[in-house]
Design an enzyme around this catalytic site. Structure first.
Site, PDB file in Angstrom:
ATOM      1  N   ASP A  72       0.819  -1.211   0.000  1.00 53.20           N
ATOM      2  CA  ASP A  72       0.000   0.000   0.000  1.00 53.20           C
ATOM      3  C   ASP A  72       0.860   1.271   0.000  1.00 53.20           C
ATOM      4  O   ASP A  72       0.447   2.308  -0.484  1.00 53.20           O
ATOM      5  CB  ASP A  72      -0.932   0.012   1.216  1.00 53.20           C
ATOM      6  CG  ASP A  72      -1.904  -1.157   1.207  1.00 53.20           C
ATOM      7  OD1 ASP A  72      -1.575  -2.195   0.602  1.00 53.20           O
ATOM      8  OD2 ASP A  72      -2.982  -1.041   1.806  1.00 53.20           O
ATOM      9  N   GLU A  84      -4.881  -5.064  -6.888  1.00 59.04           N
ATOM     10  CA  GLU A  84      -5.805  -5.829  -6.042  1.00 59.04           C
ATOM     11  C   GLU A  84      -7.179  -5.199  -6.160  1.00 59.04           C
ATOM     12  O   GLU A  84      -7.402  -4.134  -5.646  1.00 59.04           O
ATOM     13  CB  GLU A  84      -5.328  -5.880  -4.581  1.00 59.04           C
ATOM     14  CG  GLU A  84      -4.859  -4.561  -3.990  1.00 59.04           C
ATOM     15  CD  GLU A  84      -4.381  -4.698  -2.557  1.00 59.04           C
ATOM     16  OE1 GLU A  84      -3.272  -5.215  -2.363  1.00 59.04           O
ATOM     17  OE2 GLU A  84      -5.123  -4.288  -1.638  1.00 59.04           O
TER      18      GLU A  84
END
Ligand SMILES: *[C@@H]1O[C@H](CO)[C@@H](O)[C@H](O)[C@H]1NC(C)=O
Ligand SMILES: *[C@@H]1O[C@H](CO)[C@@H](O)[C@H](O)[C@H]1NC(C)=O
Ligand SMILES: *[C@@H]1O[C@H](CO)[C@@H](O)[C@H](O)[C@H]1NC(C)=O
Ligand SMILES: *[C@@H]1O[C@H](CO)[C@@H](O)[C@H](O)[C@H]1NC(C)=O
Ligand SMILES: *[C@@H]1O[C@H](CO)[C@@H](O)[C@H](O)[C@H]1NC(C)=O
Ligand SMILES: *[C@@H]1O[C@H](CO)[C@@H](O)[C@H](O)[C@H]1NC(C)=O
Ligand SMILES: *[C@@H]1O[C@H](CO)[C@@H](O)[C@H](O)[C@H]1NC(C)=O
Ligand SMILES: CC(=O)N[C@H]1CO[C@H](CO)[C@@H](O)[C@@H]1O
Length: 892
Positions: A464, A539
């Site tokens: 992230d 994702e």
């Protein structure tokens, strides 16, 4: 492993010699043996004298005994029969485990024989222990928890001076706190395992060597494109270390073999000063190499490099390493989207995100079945977000031709950066010097494990968030020193990037929860179209993956089952963690209720859910496939997620019991190598071609019928298209815009001999679900107006006959025996969403199972032959039901 500090140890004294424990663990120089099993107990229940406990001869009969080389504490306790996962995972039983027992360290112990002698050396090697450990060997502490820290930090200890005929190793593992330790976290994927995954989750090995030991072997392959016409230069590298306190001369030999490679030995004689390390290099040119390809593009030939170090004519250490000849590159395009190439061809990543078992139990057989499922769904890449598992994973992917996209995981300790705003609520402490060292040895270890595997596409040093400058330098150096040759990506999102690596070129803008099928095609303007089909989605998905009833009954009690369809907004334990945004099926259920109508029973809920799941995954893979060569190309897609750590109600393409349902077959259809798809947004027919070389002219037949089976429109066109691309073939908006209710759309792609390459049926309406992009959150985009599929609930019943026969061998099938299943619609109305389940004589699902197609919709009077293979030819009956057919069972 490579460049690891080897702990210098003083000569041990007072080593007890207990009763014999069979033959020595290692039998000769170059032999590396795994500690095969463990006794374990809570540190609260054993003597505080860990040194004493690590002497041979301690009575451990009252300890737990795990007959496996690798297990977390929970994994060991399950192995030892204390817990049983079917019980633990039933309903909310996991909440009732005594978590307190894991708040103190646990000790693992194993006794083994060695046969020490002059000139023999013994190296104890860890591959990462969660979260950290003290190691004691034959009465002496050989490592503390600062040194042996991190789930991925492999360390090597020279135990030669302590080794005896009888030996004992004792490992005290410390409880993991995800915020403070380098562990394998589950973030918001599922509830945490009760022990937070603490324990010896990876093998500990003992290696016997002569005077010179060998570090991990790396193989560098240099080849130009076109690879088919170029020679390959292969450089095999192995670190040698002199373990003696005097100079040693040794012979190094390397043999590269396989695929008609000559197999001649490359030789060198090298001298090492006391304790000296040196990198030994061998180079060989392969004039006409056999090229390794991802499965969909070709074969997977592997070569072997055998390296041997000998001293005075006797083997001192030896290693065999498999590798493949292939070339991976990547670049960011004008939109800063990453695009990979494999062997010179633009490679669209089509894959899913992997979930390790909740208790980190590895099973090569199970993983092989998962790889077969992925290839059967026409996926080409598996993403491992901080779940790097074991060497076997990469060996299996090498053999099958599935690319691997490993990388560090998000959140917690791993991404404790000052600029990580995701961690604002419970910020973990920033890294101290020891943390950087743990990260360094973690990267060194993982790079060595993966470097030579042709299946490894890339490494993502962040998920992230990108690592800070200090960490990024350390990661990049560790990879470079390991001979890393595939692209190193800063992170899986576009939040920022370190100067050293440049933009990561991957987006992480959701969705993670339900969005309608037109979402993916709604690409303009791309600035605010988040997860739609452009760029590299690292994702993303509509969050679907509803298990079928047979699986649900294994982990839900009656009131849990009732909640599924009676309490659509209720928080559910078998979802993500209770602190996450994914603790219920509220967003999904709103779509289901509005589009398909309120369910009237659990069965009704499940067939509607399977239709939703199928629509969702099919549209996502088709959208990315269609727009692969668009003006802003869709360069990659990782579905969130491929599989779950435990029986879960969402985020999967097949359930924990390996039963494939709607999300599986939506993916499988949507990712076909040559395919024809419906663009919901523009009401167009698109052709998708993932192939490089399948030859010949193609034809598309399009037909639209109403719910009574009456034809509304029919079109056929011949096409000639390009390899590895997606493009628009036909408009059908004028026909769709005339619809007054739900209609069925059938698309058939066939070759010039009339063989069907792809058959694809949709239920469509004049309108599409209306998205409110401005109100998007990080996990979904709300729908303001839903389509109306409720006329599907009043379809006339169709009569379908089923006959079975002996099948051909399907390419991706498990086992050898397959059967044909021929469905024939005897009616003038379509037979919608026919679900076939292979079961045994007791009616239990046969899993894994391979269906050529499933959840199919038949045209009036259409006959369709499917093929099914149960694992090793098993299966006694097929259960058949669907949206508008009577349920039946056919005996095989
Ligand atoms: C089923 O499990 C739930 C927890 O998921 C529990 O609250 C409930 O009491 C259980 N119901 C029955 C009938 O056992
Ligand atoms: C597991 O990790 C969580 C989050 O870091 C922490 O709150 C919890 O105390 C840990 N559990 C154990 C048994 O250490
Ligand atoms: C791409 O990234 C670079 C920084 O490397 C930046 O200067 C440029 O504006 C970006 N381009 C786009 C289209 O975002
Ligand atoms: C990382 O490990 C390498 C190899 O042992 C060492 O040379 C380097 O100094 C280490 N870097 C850091 C930041 O610990
Ligand atoms: C969430 O789950 C944790 C771990 O099972 C539990 O301790 C906590 O009480 C739960 N919180 C809520 C709000 O249910
Ligand atoms: C896919 O590409 C190949 C190779 O160019 C070509 O022969 C084939 O017809 C194409 N198929 C489709 C459906 O475009
Ligand atoms: C497959 O089935 C045969 C016959 O039942 C059995 O002998 C064999 O062991 C099975 N093989 C596997 C891999 O399960
Ligand atoms: C009963 C019936 O209408 N059967 C038809 C089903 O469809 C096939 C063609 O696919 C016809 O041949 C049958 O007559």
């Amino acid at each position: 492993m490579l460049a690891n500090a080897i702990a210098a140890l003083l000569l041990g004294s007072g080593i007890a010699s207990a009763a014999g424990h069979g033959s020595p663990l290692t039998s000769k120089a170059g032999h590396r043996a795994v500690i095969p099993d463990w006794d374990l107990k809570s540190s609260s229940d054993v003597s505080k004298d860990l040194g004493g406990l690590s002497k041979p001869g301690v009575d451990t009969s009252s300890w737990f005994h795990a007959s496996t080389s690798r297990c977390t504490i929970m994994g060991c306790l399950i192995n030892a029969g204390v817990y049983n996962d079917e019980e633990l995972w039933y309903s909310d039983n996991l909440n009732h485990v005594n978590w307190g027992q894991f708040s103190v360290p646990w000790v693992y112990r194993h006794e083994f024989a060695l046969s020490p002698a002059k000139g023999k050396h013994f190296l104890l090697q860890t591959n990462g222990i969660t979260s950290k450990a003290d190691l004691f060997f034959n009465g002496k502490q050989i490592a503390d928890k600062e040194y042996q820290s991190g789930a991925y930090a492999g360390r090597t200890y020279d135990i030669t001076n302590l080794a005896a005929k009888e030996n004992a190793l004792l490992v005290q593992v410390y409880p993991t706190d995800y915020l403070y330790d380098f562990a394998l976290g589950y973030v918001d994927w599922n509830p945490y395992p009760s022990d937070n995954g603490s324990g010896i989750w990876r093998d500990i090995t003992v290696k016997e060597t002569g005077s010179v030991s060998m570090g991990p072997v790396s193989v560098l392959v240099d080849i130009d494109v076109p690879v088919e016409k170029s020679p390959a230069t292969v450089t095999v590298r192995a670190e040698a270390q002199n373990l003696e306190s005097h100079a040693v001369e040794f012979n190094a030999a390397a043999v590269i073999s396989g695929n008609s490679c000559s197999g001649e030995a490359l030789k060198q004689t090298i001298k090492l000063a006391p304790g000296e390390r040196k990198l030994v290099l061998f180079t060989q040119t392969i004039k006409k190499p056999s090229i390794w390809w991802p499965k969909q593009w070709g074969d997977q030939p592997l070569y072997t490099a055998e390296v041997t170090f000998s001293v005075n004519g006797a083997v001192s250490d030896t290693t065999r390493t498999k590798f493949g000849v292939r070339k991976v590159t990547s670049a960011v395009n004008q939109f800063n989207d990453t695009q990979y190439s494999v062997n010179g061809h633009p490679f669209q990543v089509v894959g899913g995100g992997y979930g390790a078992d909740m208790f980190l139990r590895w099973d090569s057989n199970r993983f092989t079945r998962i790889v077969e499922y992925m290839l059967d769904m026409h996926q080409n890449t598996i993403r491992l977000e901080g779940k790097m598992e074991h060497p076997e994973l990469y060996e299996i992917c090498d053999e099958y031709g599935l690319m691997v996209m490993p990388g560090w995981e998000c959140c917690d300790k791993w991404e404790a950066w000052a600029y990580n705003d995701e961690l604002a609520v419970f910020p973990p402490p920033v890294w101290d010097a020891n943390d950087y060292e743990t990260a360094n040895y973690s990267m060194i270890h993982e790079a060595a494990m993966m470097q030579h595997h042709p299946s490894v596409l890339t490494f993502l040093v962040g998920s992230d968030f990108w690592p800070n400058d200090e960490a990024v330098v350390l990661y990049a150096n560790a990879l470079k020193n390991a001979g890393w040759q595939t692209p190193i990506i800063a992170s899986a999102s576009k939040r920022g990037f370190p100067a050293l690596l440049g933009p990561g070129g991957m987006k992480m803008d959701g969705p993670y929860d339900w969005v309608p099928p037109n979402y993916w095609y709604d690409v303009e303007p791309s600035e605010d179209r988040l997860g739609a089909a452009f760029g590299f989605g690292s994702e993303l998905g509509a969050g679907v993956g509803t298990p079928e009833l047979s699986s649900l009954k294994r982990f839900l009690n009656q009131s849990d089952l009732d909640d599924l369809w009676k309490n659509p907004d209720k928080n559910l334990f078998h979802m993500s963690t209770n602190a996450s945004s994914f603790y219920n099926r509220k967003i999904y259920n709103q779509g289901l209720w509005k589009r398909y109508g309120a369910p009237t029973s659990l069965d009704d809920y499940l067939i509607k859910a399977q239709m939703m799941d199928y629509e969702a995954t099919r549209a996502q893979y088709e959208g990315f496939g269609a727009l692969w060569t668009a003006s802003r190309p869709a360069t990659g897609i990782i579905y969130w997620m491929l599989n779950n750590a435990w029986p879960s109600l969402h985020w999967n393409q097949f359930d924990y019991y390996l039963h494939p349902a709607g999300s599986y077959f939506g993916t499988k259809v949507g990712s076909r190598i040559e395919h024809v798809a419906y663009n919901y947004q523009k009401k167009e027919i698109w052709v998708i071609n993932h192939s490089l070389d399948q030859m010949g002219p193609r034809k598309i037949d399009v037909e639209l019928i109403d719910t009574n089976g009456k034809q509304i429109a029919q079109k056929s066109i011949q096409i000639r298209t390009k390899a590895n691309s997606g493009f628009k073939a036909l408009e059908i908006s004028s026909d769709v815009n005339k619809l007054s209710s739900v209609a069925f759309l059938r698309l058939i792609l066939s070759d010039d001999k009339g063989s069907v390459l792809s058959r694809n049926v949709y239920w469509v309406t004049k309108t599409i679900d209306e998205l409110n992009w401005d109100e998007s959150t990080w996990y979904y985009t709300p729908v303001t107006k839903f389509v109306d599929y409720t006329p599907l609930n009043t379809l006339a019943t169709a009569q379908v006959s089923v006959t079975t026969g002996v099948g051909k061998h399907l390419p991706e099938v498990l086992g050898s025996q397959t059967r044909t299943v021929t469905l024939e619609n005897k009616s003038s109305v379509p037979a919608v969403f026919i679900r076939l389940t292979l079961v045994d004589s007791k009616g239990n699902d046969v899993n894994p199972v391979s269906w050529s197609d499933n959840y199919v919709t038949l045209w009036p009077h259409e006959k369709l032959q499917l093929e099914v293979g149960g694992s090793n030819g098993s299966g006694d009956e097929i259960q058949i039901n669907g949206k508008n057919i009577k349920a039946t069972v056919v005996k095989l």
